[in-house]
Design an enzyme around this catalytic site. Structure first.
Site, PDB file in Angstrom:
ATOM      1  N   ASP A  59      33.005  50.704  35.166  1.00 28.92           N
ATOM      2  CA  ASP A  59      32.605  50.286  33.598  1.00 28.92           C
ATOM      3  C   ASP A  59      32.912  51.617  32.645  1.00 28.92           C
ATOM      4  O   ASP A  59      32.251  52.553  32.881  1.00 28.92           O
ATOM      5  CB  ASP A  59      31.218  49.710  33.477  1.00 28.92           C
ATOM      6  CG  ASP A  59      31.125  49.237  31.963  1.00 28.92           C
ATOM      7  OD1 ASP A  59      31.880  49.700  31.254  1.00 28.92           O
ATOM      8  OD2 ASP A  59      29.921  48.635  31.907  1.00 28.92           O
ATOM      9  N   GLY A  93      36.627  41.556  26.438  1.00 33.35           N
ATOM     10  CA  GLY A  93      37.012  42.429  27.357  1.00 33.35           C
ATOM     11  C   GLY A  93      36.307  43.853  27.306  1.00 33.35           C
ATOM     12  O   GLY A  93      35.105  43.787  26.861  1.00 33.35           O
ATOM     13  N   VAL A  94      37.253  44.763  27.320  1.00 29.69           N
ATOM     14  CA  VAL A  94      36.616  46.191  27.329  1.00 29.69           C
ATOM     15  C   VAL A  94      35.994  46.562  25.590  1.00 29.69           C
ATOM     16  O   VAL A  94      35.114  47.150  25.601  1.00 29.69           O
ATOM     17  CB  VAL A  94      37.425  47.369  27.579  1.00 29.69           C
ATOM     18  CG1 VAL A  94      38.807  47.533  26.838  1.00 29.69           C
ATOM     19  CG2 VAL A  94      36.981  48.516  27.958  1.00 29.69           C
ATOM     20  N   ASP A  95      36.755  45.828  24.781  1.00 29.37           N
ATOM     21  CA  ASP A  95      36.348  46.163  23.324  1.00 29.37           C
ATOM     22  C   ASP A  95      35.008  45.388  23.006  1.00 29.37           C
ATOM     23  O   ASP A  95      33.950  46.146  22.714  1.00 29.37           O
ATOM     24  CB  ASP A  95      37.385  45.184  22.475  1.00 29.37           C
ATOM     25  CG  ASP A  95      37.215  45.483  21.098  1.00 29.37           C
ATOM     26  OD1 ASP A  95      36.508  46.473  20.635  1.00 29.37           O
ATOM     27  OD2 ASP A  95      37.893  44.812  20.253  1.00 29.37           O
ATOM     28  N   TYR A 125      45.812  40.887  26.662  1.00 23.42           N
ATOM     29  CA  TYR A 125      47.160  41.263  26.208  1.00 23.42           C
ATOM     30  C   TYR A 125      48.225  40.847  27.143  1.00 23.42           C
ATOM     31  O   TYR A 125      49.397  40.892  26.558  1.00 23.42           O
ATOM     32  CB  TYR A 125      47.298  42.252  25.315  1.00 23.42           C
ATOM     33  CG  TYR A 125      46.698  42.261  23.750  1.00 23.42           C
ATOM     34  CD1 TYR A 125      46.124  41.160  23.294  1.00 23.42           C
ATOM     35  CD2 TYR A 125      46.649  43.427  23.177  1.00 23.42           C
ATOM     36  CE1 TYR A 125      45.678  41.305  22.075  1.00 23.42           C
ATOM     37  CE2 TYR A 125      46.086  43.483  22.006  1.00 23.42           C
ATOM     38  CZ  TYR A 125      45.494  42.388  21.451  1.00 23.42           C
ATOM     39  OH  TYR A 125      45.020  42.453  20.221  1.00 23.42           O
ATOM     40  N   ASN A 185      41.992  45.468  18.877  1.00 21.06           N
ATOM     41  CA  ASN A 185      42.943  44.798  18.178  1.00 21.06           C
ATOM     42  C   ASN A 185      43.161  45.195  16.671  1.00 21.06           C
ATOM     43  O   ASN A 185      42.164  46.050  16.339  1.00 21.06           O
ATOM     44  CB  ASN A 185      42.275  43.127  18.187  1.00 21.06           C
ATOM     45  CG  ASN A 185      41.254  42.962  17.424  1.00 21.06           C
ATOM     46  OD1 ASN A 185      40.940  43.119  16.359  1.00 21.06           O
ATOM     47  ND2 ASN A 185      40.221  42.418  18.236  1.00 21.06           N
ATOM     48  N   THR A 199      46.456  45.420  29.455  1.00 18.57           N
ATOM     49  CA  THR A 199      46.632  44.510  30.669  1.00 18.57           C
ATOM     50  C   THR A 199      45.550  43.386  30.889  1.00 18.57           C
ATOM     51  O   THR A 199      45.626  42.825  32.090  1.00 18.57           O
ATOM     52  CB  THR A 199      46.364  45.790  31.979  1.00 18.57           C
ATOM     53  OG1 THR A 199      45.170  45.917  32.170  1.00 18.57           O
ATOM     54  CG2 THR A 199      47.498  46.834  31.706  1.00 18.57           C
ATOM     55  N   GLY A 200      44.830  43.096  29.956  1.00 24.01           N
ATOM     56  CA  GLY A 200      43.940  42.034  30.227  1.00 24.01           C
ATOM     57  C   GLY A 200      44.315  40.961  29.048  1.00 24.01           C
ATOM     58  O   GLY A 200      45.194  40.213  29.377  1.00 24.01           O
TER      59      GLY A 200
HETATM   60  N1  AR6 Z   1      35.544  48.863  31.529  1.00 20.14           N
HETATM   61  C1  AR6 Z   1      36.807  49.206  31.878  1.00 20.14           C
HETATM   62  N2  AR6 Z   1      37.759  48.435  31.819  1.00 20.14           N
HETATM   63  C2  AR6 Z   1      37.408  47.137  31.477  1.00 20.14           C
HETATM   64  C3  AR6 Z   1      36.222  46.797  31.039  1.00 20.14           C
HETATM   65  C4  AR6 Z   1      35.044  47.877  31.111  1.00 20.14           C
HETATM   66  N3  AR6 Z   1      33.891  47.495  30.787  1.00 20.14           N
HETATM   67  N4  AR6 Z   1      36.365  45.341  30.782  1.00 20.14           N
HETATM   68  C5  AR6 Z   1      37.457  45.158  30.773  1.00 20.14           C
HETATM   69  N5  AR6 Z   1      38.519  46.119  31.121  1.00 20.14           N
HETATM   70  P1  AR6 Z   1      41.234  43.813  27.673  1.00 20.14           P
HETATM   71  P2  AR6 Z   1      43.649  44.204  26.038  1.00 20.14           P
HETATM   72  C6  AR6 Z   1      39.515  46.156  31.667  1.00 20.14           C
HETATM   73  O1  AR6 Z   1      41.369  42.177  27.590  1.00 20.14           O
HETATM   74  O2  AR6 Z   1      44.767  43.624  27.142  1.00 20.14           O
HETATM   75  C7  AR6 Z   1      39.912  42.153  23.029  1.00 20.14           C
HETATM   76  O3  AR6 Z   1      39.260  40.973  22.847  1.00 20.14           O
HETATM   77  C8  AR6 Z   1      40.254  44.978  31.860  1.00 20.14           C
HETATM   78  O4  AR6 Z   1      40.000  44.343  33.226  1.00 20.14           O
HETATM   79  O5  AR6 Z   1      39.723  44.421  27.260  1.00 20.14           O
HETATM   80  O6  AR6 Z   1      44.187  45.274  25.308  1.00 20.14           O
HETATM   81  C9  AR6 Z   1      40.507  42.984  21.917  1.00 20.14           C
HETATM   82  O7  AR6 Z   1      39.387  42.776  20.871  1.00 20.14           O
HETATM   83  C10 AR6 Z   1      41.913  45.310  31.853  1.00 20.14           C
HETATM   84  O8  AR6 Z   1      42.193  45.681  32.831  1.00 20.14           O
HETATM   85  O9  AR6 Z   1      42.040  44.419  26.462  1.00 20.14           O
HETATM   86  C11 AR6 Z   1      41.797  42.426  21.702  1.00 20.14           C
HETATM   87  O10 AR6 Z   1      41.848  41.331  20.936  1.00 20.14           O
HETATM   88  C12 AR6 Z   1      41.747  46.337  30.729  1.00 20.14           C
HETATM   89  O11 AR6 Z   1      40.404  46.544  30.554  1.00 20.14           O
HETATM   90  C13 AR6 Z   1      42.302  42.115  23.131  1.00 20.14           C
HETATM   91  O12 AR6 Z   1      41.131  42.113  24.013  1.00 20.14           O
HETATM   92  C14 AR6 Z   1      42.245  45.816  29.359  1.00 20.14           C
HETATM   93  O13 AR6 Z   1      41.843  44.457  29.092  1.00 20.14           O
HETATM   94  C15 AR6 Z   1      43.101  43.379  23.828  1.00 20.14           C
HETATM   95  O14 AR6 Z   1      43.538  42.964  24.813  1.00 20.14           O
END
Ligand code: AR6
Length: 172
Positions: A8, A30-32, A125, A22, A122-123
């Site tokens: 994490d 997600g991570v946000d 998006y 975003n 990669t999540g």
């Molecule tokens: N620590 C590390 N990596 C993480 C964590 C964490 N706590 N949580 C998720 N990941 P994403 P995006 C990974 O969807 O694709 C949001 O709603 C996850 O497994 O968080 O850039 C924003 O507000 C994946 O590999 O981001 C935007 O609207 C990676 O982080 C949108 O999602 C990115 O996944 C951005 O989408």
């Protein structure tokens, strides 16, 4: 130096952690979501205070913004906005590369020693992990080669499969 970390990103004590946000920059899933929950109100207030470059856009895709880390161990959050995957023919590769370059440039300008990245886009998006990992590692290596700051870049992967992809590319 590049390190890989499985876990994490909110638990890291690097000078900055990168948020995959975003364009509106007021939180999300997600991570946000995880970063906003862990950082608390100071981060959200700083996001709100960022000027909008157009309605509901505080940060266009490929750019980055320096923000306070609030309650995180990391002193700073660097928020960037990755591309939404549309099949790979809409400039997604270049926008993703710009994200890494923009974050690393901010870290360099502020002389941060260490920064941690999630796998941007990669999540939610939908950017394919291996293609994204190649871009991330190429840009990080290029920056480390030419700049004094940061000296440590940690790539944080949230599951073992993604960690394996990064490790295999690093070992090529
Ligand atoms: N620590 C590390 N990596 C993480 C964590 C964490 N706590 N949580 C998720 N990941 P994403 P995006 C990974 O969807 O694709 C949001 O709603 C996850 O497994 O968080 O850039 C924003 O507000 C994946 O590999 O981001 C935007 O609207 C990676 O982080 C949108 O999602 C990115 O996944 C951005 O989408």
């Amino acid at each position: 130096m590049i390190e890989l970390h499985l876990g994490d990103i909110t638990e890291l004590a690097t000078d900055a952690i990168v948020n995959a946000a975003n364009a509106r920059m007021l939180g999300g899933g997600g991570v946000d979501g995880a970063i906003h929950r862990a950082a608390g109100a100071a981060l959200l207030e700083a996001c709100r205070a960022l000027p909008e470059v157009e309605p509901n856009v505080r940060c266009p895709p490929g750019q980055a913004r320096l923000l306070p880390g609030g309650n995180l161990k990391a002193r700073h959050v660097i928020a960037t906005v990755g591309p939404v995957w549309k099949g790979g023919t809409c400039g997604e590769d270049e926008t993703l590369a710009q994200c890494y370059r923009s974050c690393l440039q901010l870290a360099e300008e502020h002389r941060l020693e260490s920064i941690a990245f999630p796998a941007i886009s990669t999540g939610a998006y939908g950017f394919p992990i291996e293609r994204a990992a190649r871009i991330a590692l190429r840009e990080i290596r290029a920056h480390l080669h030419k700049a004094d700051f940061p000296s440590l870049v940690v790539c944080v992967l949230f599951n073992k499969a993604d960690h394996d992809v990064y490790r295999a590319i690093l070992e090529e």
